[in-house]
Design a protein around this motif. Sequence first.
Motif, PDB file in Angstrom:
ATOM      1  N   ASN A  51      39.351  54.039  64.407  1.00 23.16           N
ATOM      2  CA  ASN A  51      38.264  53.188  64.334  1.00 23.16           C
ATOM      3  C   ASN A  51      38.382  52.181  62.994  1.00 23.16           C
ATOM      4  N   SER A  52      39.233  52.589  62.129  1.00 26.17           N
ATOM      5  CA  SER A  52      39.024  51.886  60.860  1.00 26.17           C
ATOM      6  C   SER A  52      40.090  50.870  61.051  1.00 26.17           C
ATOM      7  N   GLU A  53      41.077  50.749  61.851  1.00 25.41           N
ATOM      8  CA  GLU A  53      42.046  49.440  62.439  1.00 25.41           C
ATOM      9  C   GLU A  53      41.502  48.854  63.365  1.00 25.41           C
ATOM     10  N   THR A  54      40.489  49.181  63.946  1.00 21.23           N
ATOM     11  CA  THR A  54      39.800  48.434  65.165  1.00 21.23           C
ATOM     12  C   THR A  54      38.434  48.023  64.885  1.00 21.23           C
ATOM     13  N   PHE A  55      37.434  48.606  65.447  1.00 16.03           N
ATOM     14  CA  PHE A  55      36.126  47.974  65.291  1.00 16.03           C
ATOM     15  C   PHE A  55      35.300  48.152  64.074  1.00 16.03           C
ATOM     16  N   ALA A  56      35.850  48.987  63.250  1.00 15.82           N
ATOM     17  CA  ALA A  56      35.357  49.149  61.686  1.00 15.82           C
ATOM     18  C   ALA A  56      35.354  47.836  61.050  1.00 15.82           C
ATOM     19  N   PRO A  57      34.513  47.253  60.274  1.00 17.59           N
ATOM     20  CA  PRO A  57      34.477  45.800  59.565  1.00 17.59           C
ATOM     21  C   PRO A  57      35.855  45.405  59.172  1.00 17.59           C
ATOM     22  N   GLU A  58      36.547  46.292  58.585  1.00 16.67           N
ATOM     23  CA  GLU A  58      37.870  45.923  58.082  1.00 16.67           C
ATOM     24  C   GLU A  58      38.800  46.149  59.092  1.00 16.67           C
ATOM     25  N   LEU A  60      38.691  44.734  61.891  1.00 19.49           N
ATOM     26  CA  LEU A  60      38.328  43.454  63.361  1.00 19.49           C
ATOM     27  C   LEU A  60      39.704  42.420  62.962  1.00 19.49           C
ATOM     28  N   ARG A  61      40.307  42.356  62.031  1.00 21.26           N
ATOM     29  CA  ARG A  61      41.285  41.302  61.935  1.00 21.26           C
ATOM     30  C   ARG A  61      42.298  41.636  62.842  1.00 21.26           C
ATOM     31  N   ASN A  62      42.460  42.890  63.249  1.00 19.48           N
ATOM     32  CA  ASN A  62      43.533  43.441  64.034  1.00 19.48           C
ATOM     33  C   ASN A  62      43.276  43.292  65.376  1.00 19.48           C
ATOM     34  N   ILE A  63      42.225  43.097  65.788  1.00 20.79           N
ATOM     35  CA  ILE A  63      41.765  42.969  67.415  1.00 20.79           C
ATOM     36  C   ILE A  63      40.852  41.631  67.609  1.00 20.79           C
ATOM     37  N   PRO A  64      41.559  40.465  67.343  1.00 20.32           N
ATOM     38  CA  PRO A  64      40.558  39.357  67.465  1.00 20.32           C
ATOM     39  C   PRO A  64      40.077  39.226  69.072  1.00 20.32           C
ATOM     40  N   ARG A  65      40.745  39.546  70.112  1.00 24.24           N
ATOM     41  CA  ARG A  65      40.499  39.355  71.215  1.00 24.24           C
ATOM     42  C   ARG A  65      39.536  40.252  71.525  1.00 24.24           C
ATOM     43  N   LEU A  66      39.341  41.629  71.331  1.00 27.11           N
ATOM     44  CA  LEU A  66      38.379  42.383  71.492  1.00 27.11           C
ATOM     45  C   LEU A  66      37.227  42.116  70.836  1.00 27.11           C
ATOM     46  N   ALA A  67      37.103  41.680  69.687  1.00 26.94           N
ATOM     47  CA  ALA A  67      36.164  41.476  68.672  1.00 26.94           C
ATOM     48  C   ALA A  67      35.255  40.422  69.462  1.00 26.94           C
ATOM     49  N   GLU A  68      36.174  39.505  69.825  1.00 33.48           N
ATOM     50  CA  GLU A  68      35.433  38.152  70.832  1.00 33.48           C
ATOM     51  C   GLU A  68      34.660  38.619  71.799  1.00 33.48           C
ATOM     52  N   LEU A  69      35.347  39.427  72.723  1.00 35.08           N
ATOM     53  CA  LEU A  69      34.852  40.000  73.998  1.00 35.08           C
ATOM     54  C   LEU A  69      33.520  41.008  73.718  1.00 35.08           C
ATOM     55  N   ARG A  70      33.648  41.651  72.607  1.00 30.96           N
ATOM     56  CA  ARG A  70      32.413  42.730  72.395  1.00 30.96           C
ATOM     57  C   ARG A  70      31.117  42.292  72.630  1.00 30.96           C
ATOM     58  N   PRO A  71      30.698  40.830  72.228  1.00 27.65           N
ATOM     59  CA  PRO A  71      29.211  40.538  72.485  1.00 27.65           C
ATOM     60  C   PRO A  71      29.011  40.199  73.938  1.00 27.65           C
ATOM     61  N   LYS A  72      30.129  39.916  74.599  1.00 24.27           N
ATOM     62  CA  LYS A  72      30.113  39.601  76.160  1.00 24.27           C
ATOM     63  C   LYS A  72      29.813  41.124  76.993  1.00 24.27           C
ATOM     64  N   GLY A  73      30.119  42.208  76.298  1.00 23.41           N
ATOM     65  CA  GLY A  73      30.055  43.386  77.289  1.00 23.41           C
ATOM     66  C   GLY A  73      29.014  44.548  76.626  1.00 23.41           C
ATOM     67  N   SER A 274      52.942  48.982  58.982  1.00 27.95           N
ATOM     68  CA  SER A 274      52.745  47.458  59.461  1.00 27.95           C
ATOM     69  C   SER A 274      53.203  47.465  60.945  1.00 27.95           C
ATOM     70  N   LEU A 275      54.413  48.455  61.423  1.00 22.66           N
ATOM     71  CA  LEU A 275      54.582  48.347  62.913  1.00 22.66           C
ATOM     72  C   LEU A 275      53.157  48.839  63.735  1.00 22.66           C
ATOM     73  N   TYR A 276      52.501  49.663  63.049  1.00 27.38           N
ATOM     74  CA  TYR A 276      51.295  50.135  63.710  1.00 27.38           C
ATOM     75  C   TYR A 276      50.369  49.075  63.883  1.00 27.38           C
ATOM     76  N   LEU A 277      50.082  48.326  62.988  1.00 28.15           N
ATOM     77  CA  LEU A 277      49.037  47.312  63.007  1.00 28.15           C
ATOM     78  C   LEU A 277      49.688  46.198  63.875  1.00 28.15           C
ATOM     79  N   GLN A 278      50.918  45.979  63.904  1.00 26.06           N
ATOM     80  CA  GLN A 278      51.433  44.810  64.656  1.00 26.06           C
ATOM     81  C   GLN A 278      51.296  45.256  66.327  1.00 26.06           C
ATOM     82  N   ALA A 279      51.323  46.674  66.437  1.00 30.05           N
ATOM     83  CA  ALA A 279      51.261  47.147  67.947  1.00 30.05           C
ATOM     84  C   ALA A 279      49.549  46.910  68.358  1.00 30.05           C
ATOM     85  N   ILE A 280      48.866  47.334  67.459  1.00 32.35           N
ATOM     86  CA  ILE A 280      47.397  47.305  67.549  1.00 32.35           C
ATOM     87  C   ILE A 280      47.174  45.644  68.074  1.00 32.35           C
ATOM     88  N   THR A 281      47.488  44.683  67.347  1.00 35.79           N
ATOM     89  CA  THR A 281      47.243  43.465  67.817  1.00 35.79           C
ATOM     90  C   THR A 281      47.991  42.799  68.734  1.00 35.79           C
TER      91      THR A 281
END
Lengths: 384, 410
Positions: A51-58, A60-73, A274-281
């Motif tokens: 969660n800390s690398e996805t929908f936790a506030p810190e 969100l920068r790794n998941i710009p598309r999901l962050a953008e879609l969240r309010p639609k779902g 860093s490779l883990y973060l790249q994979a998330i993005t």
Amino acid sequence: MFSFSKRRFVQLAGLSIANRLLPPWMLSAAEPVDKPGRKVIIVTFGGGVRNSETFAPEGLRNIPRLAELRPKGYFYKTCANQGVLSHFNATGSIVTGNWQRVDDFGSEPPASTTIFEYYRKQTGVSPMDAWVIATNKSFAQMGWGTNRDWGASYGANVVLPKQLLIEAVGEAVKQKSGGGVASRENVLKHLESVLNEGYEGVGWTIFKAAKDLDRNVRESLARALVEYINGPEAPTSGDELTFFIAREIMREFAPRLILVNFWDMDVAHWGSYSLYLQAITRTDRITGMLWDEVQSNPKYRDNTAVLILPELGRDGDQNASNGFLNHRTGDPSCRNLWLLALGAGVSAGETDRLVSHVDVAATAAELLGVQTGQIAGKALKEIL
Amino acid sequence: MPSAPKLSPVIQNLIDKGLLDRLPPTFSTFFFEQFQDWNLLFPAERNYQERMFTLLDRSQPAAVESLFAPVREVERRMGVDEKTWPRRHFGLEQVDFLNRNPHFAEWRQAISRVFAKVDPLLDAEVTRKGKPSLIIVTAPSELSADPSRMWLRLSRYGKRIQVDVPDGADYLNLAVTGGTRKSILEMYSKEPYDSWMISADNPWDGVRNAIRLKYDDLKDYRSRMMDEVRRMLESGEVRTPRELNERLKRLKIRASEGDLASDEILSEFLRAVLLAGNGTLLINNTFVEWATIQAIRRARPSMMIISFGIRNKLKPFSSVLIYSDQEATNPIPSQMDALGTYVDLEIFYQYIWQEFQKYAQYRNNTAFLFLADGMEELFCIAPPDFPLLTAKAPVKLTEVFGHAREWLNI
């Protein structure tokens, strides 16, 4: 990144030329009829992500598309994996609605009936209507469970693009000669070894993935992939290839029930944050592209629910044996994830209500209008 | 049949008295398995086990029973019996049994509670015998991050200290040798397995008398391991995880592949580090981090120099199929990934520091110096009496060395 020229892949693969590729049992049932009704796509945002690398506030920068879609779902803030923290068991729990405790490396199928079997047996839809497209090469047996009353006759087609890629590279080595072959052969030898061993640790994944696709289908895909990986736009990751194959299957067969398993994030086991973060993005980007396909494909737009969730998390930074590298402690960082539902019939909203991975199969069954047997999961009423 | 392992008289006596057989099997069998390789354990590990079982032996039986009651209760719910858990045996089947069991999380908690009660008692003994420790963690000059962006995850625990960067001098070498011919590691090294240098490449030469693990130096061993594993899998020689595990145990480092071959404890330590997964075979800094974590956990050194390097970027074709020894498989020249390395190291600093904090011997008497080659700041976490904390900034690297030496009473 994926341009129209990728259609060449399908042409080469012959995926669109059914009479060349499909086994007889599949061909007889593969009628191009687009019956009305709900479709469901389950996406495991996978390989293990916290969660800390996805929908936790810190995160969100790794998941710009999901962050953008969240309010639609509709967003479930806590979707808990209360089962075994391995990829196969976690995903098996998602598709069966029961917590799975089988072999971690895919040598056994799920011990319960899958949503694919319930759906196909009760509705009589075509075998081409249920697919599993998985980056994780140990998912060959994810398409159906061990229950004799159901089983392979009602299971999902399983495609393991990365496994096909290995075969393809082998083909490339065989076919090419002269300059460059030696180094490719070297690459194949070494990388195939690493692939066979899996991310989990050298040598532990010793079961060769079964290949349940018809041999002709597999070989044709492999031939196509030879051309594909030698071309100028080869994918840079297993998940990109999985996305590409999933999209082509959607375009060609428009299946009604699909599990798309992404897995690149499990690179975290190699110990590079860093490779883990790249994979998330990257997974965020291709999950967004999958959603774009749903929205732009008339066979999916307006009738498809997409359920996106990580199958498991990773160990927390505090007090864990080695933090993000593993997913073994069972701490909240490993278990407490999220679920984002998008698409037809899903209203925007969010809840703190605790849900779990086994609820996905129950929800998919409700959306598809089929009954499950006795399962642990409960349908997510907010999105029905 | 392999001969029975030679145990310490203390442990052998406790086994003969039946102490371990009276404990819950999921607890005691783990240690029975460790006893099989008693000669491969570090002195610190042997010492811990002797002290723990001695403590249990001299405790009131009712207290021991009460301590383990929750574990026994979970074992009952898990279905632990003679069939699922053969006497004195802890193998892969038992690991699998635990992992798949619905009560696994409860079991972990119950075991953790046992150690949470036992360890403070054992820690008290360690603390009484405590001595100052020094840990130096270095980053390479290629990192090129601004000092204000370094060590961010630890910043609230320590102090940034201005450094008077010498012109033209070897920064790291000066910090660890003070301009003398000997490093502080060599000066300190007295007891076996107490002084370590774990590094990605070769920040400086001439560390003798201490344990040296250098990723670059292990290239031949790493390559052989990958080749052997692949051959075993391709040939079908091994069919089960157990068989594979047994075969992998034989993949010890050879004398031609490194100095450690002559020490059976270190040889086994290295084998375990490289085959533990987690990319230690493939990524230099992962090796440094994991080897460090394991050394802390197992050997409990008092002096360590941990030296990270720069990770290379993944080459295009390699990344299609995951990762491998890119140097051997792809002729394209390697490129450094300085930004990726920076991100990797920031979290590794945290993990390493946290690991030290888990053990009583390091709490309140360990000085940590985080250095980045050529950087005009260093970061220090230390007890208030560590002299560098009150030094007048900017400090010269020779002063850093002097303070470290003073701290260790060299």
